[in-house]
Design a protein around this motif. Structure first.
Motif, PDB file in Angstrom:
ATOM      1  N   PRO A 188       0.905  -1.438   0.029  1.00 33.75           N
ATOM      2  CA  PRO A 188      -0.067   0.049  -0.074  1.00 33.75           C
ATOM      3  C   PRO A 188       0.821   1.441  -0.123  1.00 33.75           C
ATOM      4  CG  PRO A 188      -1.063  -1.554   1.612  1.00 33.75           C
ATOM      5  CD  PRO A 188       0.281  -2.133   0.970  1.00 33.75           C
ATOM      6  N   ARG A 244       0.947   3.815  -7.203  1.00 36.79           N
ATOM      7  CA  ARG A 244      -0.027   3.280  -7.922  1.00 36.79           C
ATOM      8  C   ARG A 244      -0.248   1.831  -7.798  1.00 36.79           C
ATOM      9  NH1 ARG A 244       1.672   5.194 -13.751  1.00 36.79           N
ATOM     10  NH2 ARG A 244      -0.020   3.790 -14.424  1.00 36.79           N
ATOM     11  N   TRP A 245      -0.105   1.576  -6.392  1.00 37.64           N
ATOM     12  CA  TRP A 245      -0.185  -0.055  -6.132  1.00 37.64           C
ATOM     13  C   TRP A 245      -1.352  -0.929  -6.572  1.00 37.64           C
ATOM     14  CZ3 TRP A 245      -3.099  -2.786  -2.410  1.00 37.64           C
ATOM     15  CH2 TRP A 245      -4.034  -2.342  -1.732  1.00 37.64           C
ATOM     16  N   ARG A 246      -2.537  -0.182  -6.472  1.00 40.09           N
ATOM     17  CA  ARG A 246      -3.699  -1.204  -6.749  1.00 40.09           C
ATOM     18  C   ARG A 246      -3.468  -1.529  -8.350  1.00 40.09           C
ATOM     19  NH1 ARG A 246      -7.710  -1.341  -3.109  1.00 40.09           N
ATOM     20  NH2 ARG A 246      -7.455   0.194  -1.507  1.00 40.09           N
ATOM     21  N   GLU A 247      -2.917  -0.830  -9.201  1.00 40.36           N
ATOM     22  CA  GLU A 247      -2.603  -1.100 -10.802  1.00 40.36           C
ATOM     23  C   GLU A 247      -1.770  -2.195 -10.798  1.00 40.36           C
ATOM     24  OE1 GLU A 247      -1.911   2.491 -13.095  1.00 40.36           O
ATOM     25  OE2 GLU A 247      -2.607   3.663 -11.487  1.00 40.36           O
ATOM     26  N   ALA A 301      -6.771  -2.310   3.620  1.00 41.05           N
ATOM     27  CA  ALA A 301      -6.760  -2.302   1.908  1.00 41.05           C
ATOM     28  C   ALA A 301      -6.237  -3.559   1.429  1.00 41.05           C
ATOM     29  CB  ALA A 301      -6.115  -1.026   1.599  1.00 41.05           C
ATOM     30  N   LEU A 302      -5.077  -3.782   1.775  1.00 40.65           N
ATOM     31  CA  LEU A 302      -4.315  -4.997   1.285  1.00 40.65           C
ATOM     32  C   LEU A 302      -5.094  -6.190   1.549  1.00 40.65           C
ATOM     33  CD1 LEU A 302      -1.917  -6.191  -0.222  1.00 40.65           C
ATOM     34  CD2 LEU A 302      -0.732  -6.430   1.640  1.00 40.65           C
ATOM     35  N   GLU A 354      -7.785  -6.841  -0.863  1.00 37.38           N
ATOM     36  CA  GLU A 354      -7.337  -7.319  -2.224  1.00 37.38           C
ATOM     37  C   GLU A 354      -7.035  -8.707  -2.143  1.00 37.38           C
ATOM     38  OE1 GLU A 354      -7.467  -5.973  -5.062  1.00 37.38           O
ATOM     39  OE2 GLU A 354      -7.363  -3.633  -4.795  1.00 37.38           O
TER      40      GLU A 354
END
Length: 219
Positions: free
Chosen positions: A118, A122-125, A150-151, A154
Protein backbone atom coordinates in the motif's frame (compact mmCIF):
# COMPACT_ATOMS: atom_id res chain seq x y z
CA UNK A 1 16.67 -12.42 -24.83
CA UNK A 2 12.87 -11.97 -24.82
CA UNK A 3 10.22 -14.31 -23.39
CA UNK A 4 7.41 -14.88 -25.87
CA UNK A 5 5.88 -18.12 -24.61
CA UNK A 6 4.78 -19.40 -21.23
CA UNK A 7 4.43 -17.53 -17.95
CA UNK A 8 7.06 -14.86 -17.34
CA UNK A 9 8.26 -14.11 -13.81
CA UNK A 10 9.52 -10.63 -12.99
CA UNK A 11 11.95 -9.99 -10.14
CA UNK A 12 13.13 -6.47 -9.41
CA UNK A 13 15.55 -5.22 -6.79
CA UNK A 14 18.60 -3.13 -6.11
CA UNK A 15 20.89 -6.21 -6.12
CA UNK A 16 23.56 -4.39 -4.13
CA UNK A 17 25.08 -6.94 -4.65
CA UNK A 18 23.14 -9.82 -6.15
CA UNK A 19 23.67 -13.07 -4.21
CA UNK A 20 22.56 -16.69 -4.03
CA UNK A 21 19.46 -15.79 -2.01
CA UNK A 22 18.17 -13.78 -4.98
CA UNK A 23 19.01 -16.51 -7.45
CA UNK A 24 17.50 -19.26 -5.34
CA UNK A 25 14.26 -17.30 -4.92
CA UNK A 26 14.00 -16.89 -8.70
CA UNK A 27 14.74 -20.57 -9.32
CA UNK A 28 12.28 -21.86 -6.72
CA UNK A 29 9.58 -19.53 -8.05
CA UNK A 30 10.23 -20.80 -11.56
CA UNK A 31 9.76 -24.39 -10.48
CA UNK A 32 6.87 -23.90 -8.05
CA UNK A 33 4.84 -21.60 -10.30
CA UNK A 34 5.62 -23.17 -13.67
CA UNK A 35 7.36 -20.07 -15.03
CA UNK A 36 9.02 -20.37 -18.42
CA UNK A 37 11.61 -17.72 -17.50
CA UNK A 38 12.34 -15.07 -14.91
CA UNK A 39 13.13 -11.51 -15.99
CA UNK A 40 15.56 -9.88 -13.52
CA UNK A 41 15.20 -6.08 -13.42
CA UNK A 42 17.86 -4.10 -11.50
CA UNK A 43 16.50 -0.80 -10.23
CA UNK A 44 18.11 2.36 -11.52
CA UNK A 45 17.01 4.75 -8.78
CA UNK A 46 14.81 2.84 -6.28
CA UNK A 47 12.25 4.84 -4.33
CA UNK A 48 11.18 2.38 -1.63
CA UNK A 49 14.45 1.90 0.25
CA UNK A 50 17.76 3.54 1.00
CA UNK A 51 19.83 4.49 -1.99
CA UNK A 52 22.26 1.79 -3.19
CA UNK A 53 25.89 1.83 -2.12
CA UNK A 54 27.13 1.29 -5.68
CA UNK A 55 26.27 2.79 -9.04
CA UNK A 56 23.48 1.43 -11.20
CA UNK A 57 26.06 0.46 -13.82
CA UNK A 58 28.03 -1.60 -11.30
CA UNK A 59 24.91 -3.34 -10.04
CA UNK A 60 23.82 -4.07 -13.60
CA UNK A 61 27.24 -5.54 -14.40
CA UNK A 62 27.11 -7.77 -11.31
CA UNK A 63 23.65 -9.08 -12.22
CA UNK A 64 24.83 -9.81 -15.75
CA UNK A 65 27.76 -11.78 -14.38
CA UNK A 66 25.55 -13.67 -11.92
CA UNK A 67 23.09 -14.73 -14.60
CA UNK A 68 25.84 -15.73 -17.02
CA UNK A 69 24.38 -17.93 -19.72
CA UNK A 70 21.61 -19.44 -17.57
CA UNK A 71 18.74 -19.91 -20.03
CA UNK A 72 16.01 -19.67 -17.39
CA UNK A 73 16.91 -16.09 -16.48
CA UNK A 74 16.82 -12.88 -18.51
CA UNK A 75 18.48 -9.57 -17.68
CA UNK A 76 16.37 -6.46 -18.21
CA UNK A 77 18.46 -3.28 -18.14
CA UNK A 78 15.65 -0.86 -18.99
CA UNK A 79 15.36 0.78 -15.56
CA UNK A 80 19.11 1.38 -15.36
CA UNK A 81 19.28 2.72 -18.91
CA UNK A 82 16.30 5.03 -18.37
CA UNK A 83 18.12 6.87 -15.54
CA UNK A 84 14.74 7.71 -13.98
CA UNK A 85 13.13 6.88 -10.63
CA UNK A 86 12.30 3.16 -10.58
CA UNK A 87 8.66 2.26 -10.01
CA UNK A 88 7.14 -1.17 -10.57
CA UNK A 89 3.93 -0.13 -12.33
CA UNK A 90 5.69 1.61 -15.26
CA UNK A 91 8.02 -1.40 -15.57
CA UNK A 92 5.06 -3.76 -15.83
CA UNK A 93 3.35 -1.41 -18.27
CA UNK A 94 6.44 -1.56 -20.46
CA UNK A 95 6.44 -5.36 -20.32
CA UNK A 96 2.76 -5.39 -21.21
CA UNK A 97 3.54 -3.23 -24.24
CA UNK A 98 6.33 -5.61 -25.22
CA UNK A 99 4.56 -8.93 -24.66
CA UNK A 100 0.90 -8.11 -25.16
CA UNK A 101 -2.16 -7.85 -22.95
CA UNK A 102 -2.79 -11.61 -22.71
CA UNK A 103 0.68 -12.81 -21.68
CA UNK A 104 0.72 -14.07 -18.10
CA UNK A 105 3.12 -12.06 -15.92
CA UNK A 106 4.02 -12.89 -12.31
CA UNK A 107 5.68 -10.31 -10.07
CA UNK A 108 7.88 -12.05 -7.47
CA UNK A 109 7.98 -10.52 -3.99
CA UNK A 110 9.07 -11.39 -0.49
CA UNK A 111 6.56 -11.28 2.35
CA UNK A 112 7.83 -7.97 3.71
CA UNK A 113 7.56 -6.31 0.31
CA UNK A 114 4.05 -7.64 -0.21
CA UNK A 115 2.86 -6.39 3.19
CA UNK A 116 4.23 -2.97 2.27
CA UNK A 117 2.43 -2.74 -1.08
CA UNK A 118 0.00 0.00 0.00
CA UNK A 119 2.94 2.39 0.24
CA UNK A 120 3.95 1.71 -3.38
CA UNK A 121 3.31 4.07 -6.27
CA UNK A 122 -0.08 3.26 -7.94
CA UNK A 123 -0.08 -0.04 -6.06
CA UNK A 124 -3.61 -1.15 -6.91
CA UNK A 125 -2.71 -1.09 -10.59
CA UNK A 126 -0.17 -3.86 -10.00
CA UNK A 127 -3.02 -6.38 -9.95
CA UNK A 128 -4.25 -5.18 -13.35
CA UNK A 129 -0.82 -5.75 -14.86
CA UNK A 130 0.46 -8.97 -13.26
CA UNK A 131 -0.17 -11.77 -10.83
CA UNK A 132 1.79 -11.47 -7.58
CA UNK A 133 3.65 -14.44 -6.09
CA UNK A 134 4.94 -14.14 -2.55
CA UNK A 135 7.94 -16.13 -1.33
CA UNK A 136 7.35 -17.52 2.15
CA UNK A 137 9.76 -19.10 4.60
CA UNK A 138 9.59 -20.24 8.23
CA UNK A 139 8.47 -17.32 10.36
CA UNK A 140 7.36 -15.27 7.36
CA UNK A 141 4.06 -16.77 6.20
CA UNK A 142 1.40 -14.91 4.28
CA UNK A 143 -1.02 -14.10 7.09
CA UNK A 144 -4.04 -11.85 6.62
CA UNK A 145 -3.72 -10.70 10.23
CA UNK A 146 -0.53 -8.85 9.28
CA UNK A 147 -2.16 -6.98 6.41
CA UNK A 148 -3.77 -3.58 6.55
CA UNK A 149 -7.44 -3.35 5.62
CA UNK A 150 -6.85 -2.29 2.01
CA UNK A 151 -4.34 -5.04 1.27
CA UNK A 152 -6.41 -7.63 3.13
CA UNK A 153 -9.38 -6.83 0.91
CA UNK A 154 -7.31 -7.28 -2.27
CA UNK A 155 -5.76 -10.49 -0.99
CA UNK A 156 -9.09 -11.99 0.05
CA UNK A 157 -10.48 -11.27 -3.42
CA UNK A 158 -7.44 -12.49 -5.38
CA UNK A 159 -5.88 -15.34 -3.38
CA UNK A 160 -5.05 -18.38 -5.49
CA UNK A 161 -4.19 -21.71 -3.86
CA UNK A 162 -3.35 -23.45 -7.16
CA UNK A 163 -0.28 -21.92 -8.86
CA UNK A 164 -1.02 -23.70 -12.14
CA UNK A 165 -4.02 -21.38 -12.54
CA UNK A 166 -1.73 -18.38 -13.03
CA UNK A 167 -1.14 -19.42 -16.64
CA UNK A 168 -4.88 -19.23 -17.38
CA UNK A 169 -5.11 -15.47 -16.90
CA UNK A 170 -2.70 -12.61 -17.64
CA UNK A 171 -2.94 -10.93 -14.23
CA UNK A 172 -4.93 -10.37 -11.07
CA UNK A 173 -4.22 -13.26 -8.70
CA UNK A 174 -2.04 -13.61 -5.60
CA UNK A 175 -0.24 -16.89 -4.91
CA UNK A 176 2.51 -17.96 -2.55
CA UNK A 177 5.38 -20.40 -2.80
CA UNK A 178 7.77 -21.81 -0.22
CA UNK A 179 11.39 -20.75 -0.39
CA UNK A 180 14.33 -22.58 1.15
CA UNK A 181 15.48 -20.37 4.05
CA UNK A 182 18.90 -18.90 3.30
CA UNK A 183 20.43 -16.51 5.82
CA UNK A 184 22.05 -14.38 3.12
CA UNK A 185 21.50 -10.67 2.65
CA UNK A 186 23.19 -7.93 0.67
CA UNK A 187 23.55 -5.97 3.91
CA UNK A 188 25.55 -8.74 5.59
CA UNK A 189 27.71 -9.21 2.48
CA UNK A 190 28.54 -5.51 2.42
CA UNK A 191 29.40 -5.63 6.13
CA UNK A 192 31.72 -8.59 5.63
CA UNK A 193 33.52 -6.80 2.82
CA UNK A 194 33.78 -3.54 4.76
CA UNK A 195 35.49 -5.46 7.58
CA UNK A 196 37.97 -7.07 5.20
CA UNK A 197 36.34 -10.51 5.32
CA UNK A 198 35.43 -12.87 2.51
CA UNK A 199 31.80 -13.48 1.47
CA UNK A 200 32.79 -16.31 -0.86
CA UNK A 201 30.05 -18.96 -1.25
CA UNK A 202 27.39 -16.35 -0.44
CA UNK A 203 27.36 -14.99 -3.99
CA UNK A 204 28.67 -16.12 -7.39
CA UNK A 205 32.44 -16.11 -7.81
CA UNK A 206 32.17 -13.87 -10.87
CA UNK A 207 30.32 -11.24 -8.80
CA UNK A 208 32.89 -11.40 -6.00
CA UNK A 209 35.71 -11.06 -8.53
CA UNK A 210 34.02 -7.95 -9.95
CA UNK A 211 33.64 -6.46 -6.46
CA UNK A 212 37.32 -7.02 -5.71
CA UNK A 213 38.49 -5.72 -9.09
CA UNK A 214 36.47 -2.51 -8.75
CA UNK A 215 37.08 -2.05 -4.99
CA UNK A 216 33.38 -1.90 -4.10
CA UNK A 217 31.91 -1.82 -0.58
CA UNK A 218 35.16 -0.75 1.04
CA UNK A 219 36.95 -3.81 -0.32
Amino acid sequence: MKSKDGVLGVMGGTFDPIHFGHLRLAEEARQALGLSRVRVVPAGHPRHRDQPCTSAEDRLAMVQLALGDLPQFELDDSEVRADLPSYTVPTLERLRSELGSQHALVLLLGVDAFLGLPSWYRWRELFELAHIAVATRPGYSLNEQHMGEALRSEFHHRACARPERLAKRPAGMVASFAMTPLAISATSIRAILAQGGSPRFLLPDAVLDYIQQHHLYGN
